[in-house]
Write an enzyme that holds these catalytic residues in place. Sequence first.
Site, PDB file in Angstrom:
ATOM      1  N   HIS A 119       0.864  -1.175   0.000  1.00  0.00           N
ATOM      2  CA  HIS A 119       0.000   0.000   0.000  1.00  0.00           C
ATOM      3  C   HIS A 119       0.904   1.229   0.000  1.00  0.00           C
ATOM      4  O   HIS A 119       2.019   1.195   0.514  1.00  0.00           O
ATOM      5  CB  HIS A 119      -0.870  -0.036   1.260  1.00  0.00           C
ATOM      6  N   ASP A 196       3.476  -3.779   7.839  1.00  0.00           N
ATOM      7  CA  ASP A 196       2.183  -3.105   7.717  1.00  0.00           C
ATOM      8  C   ASP A 196       1.095  -4.141   7.991  1.00  0.00           C
ATOM      9  O   ASP A 196       0.851  -5.030   7.182  1.00  0.00           O
ATOM     10  CB  ASP A 196       2.043  -2.521   6.311  1.00  0.00           C
ATOM     11  N   GLN A 199      -4.280  -4.637   7.034  1.00  0.00           N
ATOM     12  CA  GLN A 199      -5.231  -5.682   6.641  1.00  0.00           C
ATOM     13  C   GLN A 199      -5.070  -6.933   7.505  1.00  0.00           C
ATOM     14  O   GLN A 199      -6.049  -7.529   7.947  1.00  0.00           O
ATOM     15  CB  GLN A 199      -5.042  -6.045   5.166  1.00  0.00           C
ATOM     16  N   LYS A 222     -10.352  -0.444  10.713  1.00  0.00           N
ATOM     17  CA  LYS A 222     -10.508  -1.682   9.951  1.00  0.00           C
ATOM     18  C   LYS A 222     -10.817  -2.866  10.862  1.00  0.00           C
ATOM     19  O   LYS A 222     -11.243  -3.923  10.393  1.00  0.00           O
ATOM     20  CB  LYS A 222      -9.246  -1.967   9.130  1.00  0.00           C
ATOM     21  N   CYS A 358      -4.825   2.516  -3.741  1.00  0.00           N
ATOM     22  CA  CYS A 358      -3.604   3.056  -3.106  1.00  0.00           C
ATOM     23  C   CYS A 358      -2.448   2.072  -3.235  1.00  0.00           C
ATOM     24  O   CYS A 358      -1.657   1.891  -2.304  1.00  0.00           O
ATOM     25  CB  CYS A 358      -3.848   3.395  -1.633  1.00  0.00           C
TER      26      CYS A 358
END
Length: 401
Positions: A119, A196, A199, A222, A358
């Site tokens: 991302h 990261d 998700q 999220k 993104c």
Amino acid sequence: MNVFNPAQFRAQFPALQDAGVYLDSAATALKPEAVVEATQQFYSLSAGNVHRSQFAEAQRLTARYEAAREKVAQLLNAPDDKTIVWTRGTTESINMVAQCYARPRLQPGDEIIVSVAEHHANLVPWLMVAQQTGAKVVKLPLNAQRLPDVDLLPELITPRSRILALGQMSNVTGGCPDLARAITFAHSAGMVVMVDGAQGAVHFPADVQQLDIDFYAFSGHKLYGPTGIGVLYGKSELLEAMSPWLGGGKMVHEVSFDGFTTQSAPWKLEAGTPNVAGVIGLSAALEWLADYDINQAESWSRSLATLAEDALAKRPGFRSFRCQDSSLLAFDFAGVHHSDMVTLLAEYGIALRAGQHCAQPLLAELGVTGTLRASFAPYNTKSDVDALVNAVDRALELLVD
């Protein structure tokens, strides 16, 4: 922990009381009633600020605020709640690492390895710090399975390699690289790893101790929590080595016109009045989630994505970019622009995302300018899948000659 029941889970979400079909949870998850109530009660009943006022209500609020930090530490199996820093979200967390940890240490010619699947939030901060320091960003390409090619790391790593930036789970394909293997390669070369988890934290929160992760970031919104609250996990020694990004109240120990001394981590990285409502809401989300079997919920979401993929695959021109039976289904149709399709789907009551997500370098690597993305959550149903397929059929009738 209760056995996962899709109908009971879905009933917890006020936003699903209308007739719409929500398939954009990878962008942001809907909020359960428990989170709505906790946030509302905070604004209705709470008084005072955290780590400042001495009266009883403010002290109780501070205790709740710090207890939320402990809940996040438990979620990630962090060794200490002081390894948890509150931020505005994943983007700010990664930028904080880039500016407060990496920038003071990078020298001209040093290398930052970043996977092409990232991302923009885990790419642009590294491009920025490379410009600022004279370091360079090295691309880790995809393998045949559309995953970051971790096996190439030994070839890419040089004596100048300093940082590896890698996503736990792609927000486009849903693919998950072998983090353990990647971290082992990086650490063997003395590199620091930024993961990261925006998700991944939703589907399978990382065990930061087992994986030996240096830095890990995710966003509350999220994970069924409020917007504007995020988390940065960092190993204690790394957080202590970071220079504060922002200066202000409560991040300092002593201040004079001759200088200042900072608090220890995490507080030295949390200048100013924090997003207390966001922290309380995220804490409520984690408490609520603890009643459900996340693995069963994830299996349900994946099964819905599989149903949708199998049904759509029967339509001419369908292409799927889904990896590893993920709950994310990125797809397109030959000769149909994703923007035209998503516009019609919106008119038919289907909420999903289309575009570059993104992740422009990843889309370029996949050979497309954009895709549609249906992201399934445990509150979705087989009826949602049917509605998506029927809406796609209606759109194709208009868009395909």
